[in-house]
Design a protein around this motif. Structure first.
Motif, PDB file in Angstrom:
ATOM      1  N   THR A  82       0.836  -1.197   0.000  1.00  0.00           N
ATOM      2  CA  THR A  82       0.000   0.000   0.000  1.00  0.00           C
ATOM      3  C   THR A  82       0.869   1.245   0.000  1.00  0.00           C
ATOM      4  OG1 THR A  82      -1.873   1.094   1.101  1.00  0.00           O
ATOM      5  CG2 THR A  82      -0.151   0.196   2.513  1.00  0.00           C
ATOM      6  N   ALA A  83       0.344   2.322  -0.532  1.00  0.00           N
ATOM      7  CA  ALA A  83       1.027   3.617  -0.536  1.00  0.00           C
ATOM      8  C   ALA A  83       0.227   4.592   0.310  1.00  0.00           C
ATOM      9  CB  ALA A  83       1.163   4.139  -1.962  1.00  0.00           C
ATOM     10  N   LEU A  84       0.900   5.314   1.179  1.00  0.00           N
ATOM     11  CA  LEU A  84       0.212   6.267   2.044  1.00  0.00           C
ATOM     12  C   LEU A  84      -0.224   7.514   1.284  1.00  0.00           C
ATOM     13  CD1 LEU A  84       2.429   6.010   5.257  1.00  0.00           C
ATOM     14  CD2 LEU A  84       0.282   4.817   4.735  1.00  0.00           C
ATOM     15  N   GLY A  85       0.448   7.821   0.200  1.00  0.00           N
ATOM     16  CA  GLY A  85       0.018   8.919  -0.653  1.00  0.00           C
ATOM     17  C   GLY A  85       0.053  10.282  -0.005  1.00  0.00           C
ATOM     18  N   GLY A  86       0.976  10.491   0.932  1.00  0.00           N
ATOM     19  CA  GLY A  86       1.114  11.795   1.563  1.00  0.00           C
ATOM     20  C   GLY A  86       0.194  12.027   2.747  1.00  0.00           C
TER      21      GLY A  86
ATOM     22  N   GLY B 161     -10.859   8.922   8.789  1.00  0.00           N
ATOM     23  CA  GLY B 161     -11.604   8.466   7.628  1.00  0.00           C
ATOM     24  C   GLY B 161     -10.716   8.101   6.463  1.00  0.00           C
ATOM     25  N   PRO B 162     -11.309   7.717   5.335  1.00  0.00           N
ATOM     26  CA  PRO B 162     -10.539   7.207   4.189  1.00  0.00           C
ATOM     27  C   PRO B 162      -9.596   8.226   3.573  1.00  0.00           C
ATOM     28  CG  PRO B 162     -12.860   7.509   3.622  1.00  0.00           C
ATOM     29  CD  PRO B 162     -12.762   7.668   5.098  1.00  0.00           C
ATOM     30  N   ASP B 163      -9.833   9.506   3.765  1.00  0.00           N
ATOM     31  CA  ASP B 163      -8.951  10.527   3.186  1.00  0.00           C
ATOM     32  C   ASP B 163      -7.902  11.025   4.173  1.00  0.00           C
ATOM     33  OD1 ASP B 163     -10.338  10.462   0.756  1.00  0.00           O
ATOM     34  OD2 ASP B 163     -11.832  11.880   1.509  1.00  0.00           O
ATOM     35  N   GLY B 164      -7.926  10.482   5.389  1.00  0.00           N
ATOM     36  CA  GLY B 164      -6.986  10.933   6.410  1.00  0.00           C
ATOM     37  C   GLY B 164      -5.830   9.974   6.596  1.00  0.00           C
TER      38      GLY B 164
END
Length: 322
Positions: A195-199, A222-225
């Motif tokens: 998986t990539a944390l993406g910042g 949540g999913p964007d955090g």
């Protein structure tokens, strides 16, 4: 293998959870009860739980399996039990058929109760709420001061490790199979989970019940955090003293592991440690494995003997806790 890809932004956005959470630890305690690893540490605790746990808790074992890779709705990031139970119930209408299929495939019991739960059957949801409350009251509420002690000691230690040696050393110490390849944190155990944390960054949460490889999950934002990484606390619950401890080292490691570390100022074999501390060889092996994973000791084989000695990081910890 767990593989977590960090960006520069991710490395700058790693924090620790502020406190243990009752519903998360309830789930982890039920998972720990079903596992069979670290018997020297958890064996007696598991036997006691098997005698004390009421039968109405058993349906939870269809949702919470020993590998810890479980549906998140049943372990919400709530600060109180009442908030957590409400959050579980509110998640009901959002459950999907795919989630049901996955849970049924992993459950050890019949699927009828799970189908009723996903079908929003009121009786099934009342059963779930009662099971969660009972599990909390038996497993967590009486031990909450010790759970907090384990959590706080681990966070204090790793915060210091982070400041002195950086994020790579901090994360590599969470499991014996954990290390880094460039900007990728990895733990060499199945199943594969890249998986990539993406910042978004990462929140670190130790659990005094979890004994497996670090678990990566959607975090409380949540999913964007930020994602959440749960890992075994350095001192599992059975080793946390029930009353006041004598010093910072005992609070962090537990008395037995603290004694092991202190003895290893001079190199000793596994047998010598067992004899001097009057504990079993399997118990010594599990304590040294955890201390080695934390970077506090090293181990090497010399013929048939297994030799342990403290590292510079371990010496530093002994001096700072003296």
């Amino acid at each position: 293998m767990l593989r977590v890809h960090f960006t520069t932004e991710d490395l700058l956005n790693v924090t620790f959870a502020s406190e243990p959470l009752p519903m998360v630890e309830t789930a982890m305690a039920l998972v720990a009860w079903q596992r069979r690893d670290e018997q020297a540490v958890f064996g007696r605790w598991r036997s006691r739980v098997g005698q004390e746990l009421p039968g109405r808790v058993r349906p939870l074992l269809d949702l919470l399996r020993p590998d810890g890779d479980n549906p998140q709705f049943v372990e919400p990031y709530s600060r109180t039990v009442e908030e957590g139970l409400a959050a579980v119930r509110e998640a009901g209408p959002l459950l999907t058929a795919d989630q049901l299929d996955r849970v049924i495939a992993r459950a050890h019991g019949p699927a009828s109760w799970l189908r009723a739960l996903w079908g929003q059957d009121r009786e099934a949801w009342d059963q779930l709420g009662g099971a969660l409350r009972s599990a909390y009251e038996v497993l967590i509420a009486p031990q909450w001061p010790r759970i907090r002690q384990s959590f706080q000691a681990d966070v204090a230690w790793r915060t210091r490790l982070l400041a002195a040696h950086g994020i790579k050393a901090c994360l590599a110490s969470t499991h014996p199979q954990a290390d880094w390849t460039g900007p990728v944190f990895q733990v060499g155990l199945p199943p594969d989970y890249p998986t990539a944390l993406g910042g978004r960054g990462l929140v670190l949460m130790p659990s005094p019940f979890w004994t497996g490889r670090p678990l990566l999950a959607e975090g409380p934002e949540g999913p964007d955090g930020r994602r959440l990484l749960m890992y075994p606390a350095l001192t599992p619950l059975p080793l946390v003293a029930p009353g006041p401890v004598e010093g910072a080292l005992d609070a962090l490691l537990g008395r037995t592991r603290a004694a092991v570390l202190q003895l290893l100022i001079q190199q000793r074999t596994t047998s010598e440690l067992a004899r001097e501390l009057d504990i079993s060889l399997p118990s010594v092996s599990e304590h040294t494995r955890t201390l080695r994973a934390a970077g506090l000791i090293t181990t090497r084989r010399d013929g048939k003997a297994v030799l342990h000695s403290v590292t510079g990081l371990g010496v530093d910890l002994l001096h700072s806790s003296g």
